[in-house]
Motif scaffolding. Structure first.
Motif: not given
Length: 417
Positions: A220-231
């Motif tokens: 749900r975190d705006r930056l967490g979800q992006i970095s988690l999706a990429v990795t």
């Protein structure tokens, strides 16, 4: 960087070195047994299943005691997997035990960085750790490729090592066990960070509920979800690419397994170069700006289809690896930073491992199905490249949408390194 950081790096290097050498040896063992070709990608599936199945428990385990102790216990489990191979266990099951050790090792390995270093140094630390890990992949695949040669195996048999008889491949496993022992010795020298540890809850239902809560927080975190999706996408694609490169090198370049494994090392060399450049050039605030390189990597991979010259193939593999290393290191640092703030180091890495290794299970499983259906390696490469480029593009669009709502990037540090 303090001395303890370099001890952590040494422990990680020897452990990763053994993991990657053992993968090549396990493939050779399967071929010696005349196992079906689909068993080879299944090695990665058996290795990573523990990351997914035990994700709710290994994070809490890593946060319940000093990280060096967790790393030492995990390396001991890996040594147990080597002993299983020496005693004649099936490579898939023995490699699954080694994966169990790796699943417990990972939250401690990355979590100790957030405990030991200030967050402004995380990109630099990740650059060093990833660069060294990739160096271990390079050397590990080279060592594995050399060890499976019959003349080398026979020479090791002649040394008269314990539990080594007439099988040259079993002799190579004994050498890999020594690498795990070296990693365990460095584990014992890692300093205690002084961070308070949470008592390990004995109720599995609580641990599963706690893990689910942490995973929701990060997605749900705006930056967490992006970095988690990429990795998540990166590690699933990277694991699949390991097997694609071996099959491609055998088909397009005419290499045997020993030489084809060297091409994995060339990719890893590119990743190391990209990781080091990212550590020097990219700050935490600028980390999301590297996502377009993930799109580029997917497109460049498709060039493999037309490459048949070894020299050109090596250049292409370095470029692919360089793009991968440059964009994944900043995203990994961003993910660790957000996870450490939201839930703590061990829990954060466990969530990361669950998602990344679920991606590995799915993508390597799909690759095995494609191989079973007798699809050509060229068609597999094109499908793989289009998928990576398309998925990274969707992640970039999601990030741009998030930024229009709230400027989360402004909250990050922008220290030069």
């Amino acid at each position: 960087m303090p001395l303890g950081f370099y001890i952590i790096m040494a422990a990680q290097f020897f452990s990763a070195l053994a993991d990657n050498a053992l993968l090549i040896i396990a493939i050779a063992l399967l071929r010696e047994m005349s196992a079906p070709a689909t068993y080879e990608p299944l090695l990665k599936l058996f290795f990573t299943v523990s990351y997914v199945a035990l994700a709710a428990f290994v994070g809490a385990f890593a946060d319940s005691m000093p990280k060096w102790r967790v790393m030492f216990i995990s390396n001991t489990i890996k040594i147990g997997g080597c002993l299983m191979l020496l005693l004649g266990a099936h490579p898939l099951f023995a490699y699954a035990v080694i994966g169990l050790g790796a699943a417990a090792y990972s939250p401690a390995k990355y979590g100790i960085l957030t405990e030991y270093l200030p967050h402004r140094q995380l990109v630099v630390a990740n650059g060093w750790i990833e660069g060294l890990t990739v160096g271990a992949i390079i050397l590990g695949t080279v060592i594995g490729g050399v060890l499976i040669r019959p003349d080398v195996g026979n020479w090791i048999v002649g040394l008269g090592l314990p539990m080594v008889h007439s099988n040259p491949l079993h002799a190579t496993i004994a050498i890999v066990s020594l690498l795990y022992l070296a990693a365990a010795a460095f584990n014992l020298r890692i300093p205690d960070t002084g961070v308070d540890h949470k008592p390990l809850r004995s109720n599995p239902i609580y641990l599963i509920h706690d893990f689910t809560h942490c995973m929701k927080l990060l997605w749900r975190d705006r930056l967490g979800q992006i970095s988690l999706a990429v990795t998540t996408l990166f590690w699933g694609a990277g694991a699949t690419l390991q097997f694609i490169v071996i099959k491609w090198a055998e088909h397009n370049l005419g290499f045997d397994l020993s030489k084809a494994s060297m091409m994995q090392g060339v990719v890893a060399l590119g990743v190391a170069l990209g990781a080091v450049l990212a550590a020097r050039l990219i700050s935490l605030r600028r980390s999301v700006q590297v996502i377009p390189l993930g799109i580029a990597m997917g497109l460049v991979v498709m060039v493999m289809v037309v490459v048949t010259q070894p020299s050109l193939a090596m250049v292409l593999m370095v470029v692919v690896g360089g793009l991968a290393g440059f964009f994944v290191v900043p995203m990994n640092a961003l993910l660790q930073h957000r996870g450490h703030i939201l839930m703590g180091a061990g829990h954060s890495i466990a969530v990361q491992n669950f998602n990344e290794n679920l991606s590995i299970l799915i993508m390597t499983g799909l690759y095995a199905l494609l191989i079973m259906s007798n699809l050509s390696i060229s068609a597999v490469i094109v499908m793989f490249g289009l998928f990576v480029a398309g998925a990274m593009y969707l992640v970039l669009r999601r990030h741009n949408t998030n930024q229009r709502e709230v400027d989360s990037i402004a909250l990050l540090d922008d220290h030069p390194h």
